[in-house]
Scaffold this active site. Structure first.
Site, PDB file in Angstrom:
ATOM      1  CB  CYS A  83       1.688  -2.107  -3.773  1.00  0.00           C
ATOM      2  SG  CYS A  83       2.422  -3.727  -4.020  1.00  0.00           S
ATOM      3  CG  HIS A 171       4.037   0.273  -7.611  1.00  0.00           C
ATOM      4  ND1 HIS A 171       4.243   0.675  -6.309  1.00  0.00           N
ATOM      5  CD2 HIS A 171       4.095  -1.072  -7.598  1.00  0.00           C
ATOM      6  CE1 HIS A 171       4.427  -0.387  -5.547  1.00  0.00           C
ATOM      7  NE2 HIS A 171       4.342  -1.471  -6.299  1.00  0.00           N
ATOM      8  CD  GLU A 173       4.344   4.296  -6.692  1.00  0.00           C
ATOM      9  OE1 GLU A 173       3.155   4.320  -7.072  1.00  0.00           O
ATOM     10  OE2 GLU A 173       4.819   3.371  -6.004  1.00  0.00           O
TER      11      GLU A 173
END
Ligand code: XMP
Length: 517
Positions: A83, A171, A173
């Site tokens: 990001c 993202h 994660e």
């Protein structure tokens, strides 16, 4: 510092930095998060096998864009920007960024068009990925290939394998990103050459050697609270240095039923250490007399705790000296303390941790400082702590006092304690203990009219609170089956003193918090 391979995560202030670190550790690779402006020499000295640049609420184009040294892009270690991290990378390498025109938030379909990089090879074309950004990269820097795009985002992933530089706009994660873990594993194993050498066994072995070297023949003092963190700290220190460890357990009279006895049983029976239990309940109850305001309760309890602990430490010091103080600090505390500036104080947590610097120790020992909670639990299990302690739900430092709305007296605490014990028994019997992350009872301070036998009663209302949560920052109320709620209610009314009404709290956090005070 462990001598495992290591990844460094540069924290630009994004909300998911901790999550990135957890994913890397779960993949069997040790990692540390450092502030974004950490000097390049320090990053080099850590000898990372890879760097990950986190997200950020800021814009690379804004005046407050968080700074990092662009030289880290040429250090030789592979870099993955996530990001903001990718935008920062693109910005410094001559790509084009556009601000705020095409915000994306939530699940977005991403087309993976090229997968020659080792990064995105496991991503299905059209994968659902979590986006949360206002800025975006509209043109990749020279030398980069675009690996993926979405309707609003022409560069959703990019790579320059020759310089080992990679970026993703989404993202990986976050669990909402399909195959996100595989992408992170791809970076670690295909690109950084990770060997997966981080495990709790290796941690324990290294930590014990390190503790023995540092402490030598010295003595260590540790405050045991009965919580997981201090229990695991005690277990690891006891394994390393045995009887050189002294633990002090301050019973403030605000513990749950049988807690004090359990601590004694576990540590006196199975570990080599000296345990001192101090019954300081008279002091705590007298200081709390007439106090009803929640934050004042916390302050009084925190201060009294420090006072009692420091007095014990002074006594022990007088008997020949204790060089080290140990604490059960964990990695989220470390990451948060570097970040929390300016955040609103909703409740002053961690009030029990702050001991005055002047109680005269040579050094501070924090054996689990670099571990996440799941890692702390895994270490506890391997060191032989009983399951009910390792999987104990969080319990606030000020204990039952913040579940006793209004004045804290022995009688009122007895009501909370009895109802809490019943709730815990019934949740366990119903087989729900691992599904509900925290459950508790609150003496609400409301009294109401009821009938018992043939008589009118005017007694206390107990609220039951049970929540499901990943991180205790947000939570939902647990959908406990009605039959279990019925048993909880009838047992509390019948067995806890002076209760004639039980209510179930059905509020999410936010807007409510988990505890009532
Ligand atoms: P809240 O009530 O803020 O709670 O939603 C979030 C988590 O923090 C725990 N908590 C505390 N822990 N000292 C602590 O050590 C405190 O003063 C305190 N207050 C809340 C709470 O039990 C929950 O797990």
């Amino acid at each position: 510092m462990p001598d495992n391979q290591r990844v460094v995560i540069l924290n630009f202030g994004g909300q998911y930095c901790q999550l990135i670190a957890r994913r890397v550790r779960e993949a069997g690779v040790y990692c540390e998060a450092l502030p974004h402006d950490t000097p390049i020499e320090k990053i080099r000295a850590a000898n990372p096998i890879g760097l990950i640049l986190s997200g950020s609420p800021a814009s690379t184009l804004g005046p407050d864009a968080p700074y990092a040294d662009p030289a880290l892009l040429g250090m030789g270690a592979p870099v993955l920007g996530i990001c903001y991290g990718m935008q920062w990378m693109a910005h410094h390498l001559g790509g084009a960024i556009e601000s705020g025109t095409a915000r994306e938030y939530g699940r977005v379909t991403v087309r993976f068009t090229k997968n020659t990089s080792g990064l995105t090879q496991s991503m299905p074309d059209g994968a659902s990925c979590w986006m949360s950004h206002a800025d975006l990269v509209t043109r990749e820097p020279e030398g980069f290939a675009v690996l993926a795009s979405s309707d609003n985002c022409p560069v959703a992933a990019m790579a320059d394998p020759s310089r080992k530089l990679y970026g993703v706009q989404f993202h990986p994660e976050v669990t909402h990103t399909e195959r996100g873990r595989d992408l992170i594993n791809g970076f670690l194993y295909n690109i950084c050459g990770a060997s997966g050498d981080w495990s709790m066994e290796s941690f324990i072995k290294q930590k014990i050697t390190e503790l023995r070297e540092r402490i030598g023949g010295g003595r260590v003092l540790l405050g045991l609270s009965g919580g997981v963190d201090s229990a695991v700290t005690a277990a690891i220190l006891s394994t390393a240095i045995g009887g050189q460890l002294t633990c002090v357990y301050v019973d403030h009279g605000l513990m749950r039923k049988d807690e004090t006895e359990q601590v004694r049983e576990v540590f006196e029976g199975h570990f080599d250490l000296k345990l001192i239990q101090v019954d300081a309940s008279d002091l705590f109850f007298s200081r709390l007399e007439g106090v009803t305001e929640p934050e004042r309760k916390r302050k009084i309890i925190g201060a009294a705790f420090v006072e009692v602990f420091a007095a014990e430490a002074a006594k022990l010091g007088g008997q020949g000296g204790i060089e080290f103080l140990a604490q059960g600090t964990t990695y989220p505390d470390v990451i948060e303390s570097g970040q929390a500036a300016g955040a609103a104080v909703i409740k002053s947590h961690h009030n029990v941790g702050g001991l005055p610097a002047n109680i005269g120790f040579k050094g501070l020992i924090e054996p689990i400082r670099m571990l996440f909670k799941d890692e702390v639990r895994a270490v506890g299990e391997r060191l032989g702590l009983p399951e009910q302690l390792v999987w104990r739900q969080p319990f606030p430092g000020p204990g039952l006092a913040i579940r006793c709305l209004g004045e804290v007296t022995r009688d009122r605490i007895a009501i909370v304690r009895a109802s809490d014990a019943i709730l815990r028994e019934e949740i366990a019997k119903a087989g729900l203990a691992r599904d509900i992350q925290q459950y508790l009872t609150v003496l609400t301070g409301a009294r109401s009219v009821g009938v018992m036998g043939d008589g009118r009663t005017y007694e206390n209302t107990i609220a039951v609170r049970a929540v499901t949560t990943d991180d205790f920052m947000t939570s939902d109320w647990a959908r406990i089956p009605y039959d279990a709620l019925a048993r909880i209610s009838s047992r509390i009314v019948n067995e806890a003193p002076r209760v004639n009404r039980v209510v179930y709290d059905i509020t999410t956090k936010p807007p409510a918090s988990i505890e009532w005070e």
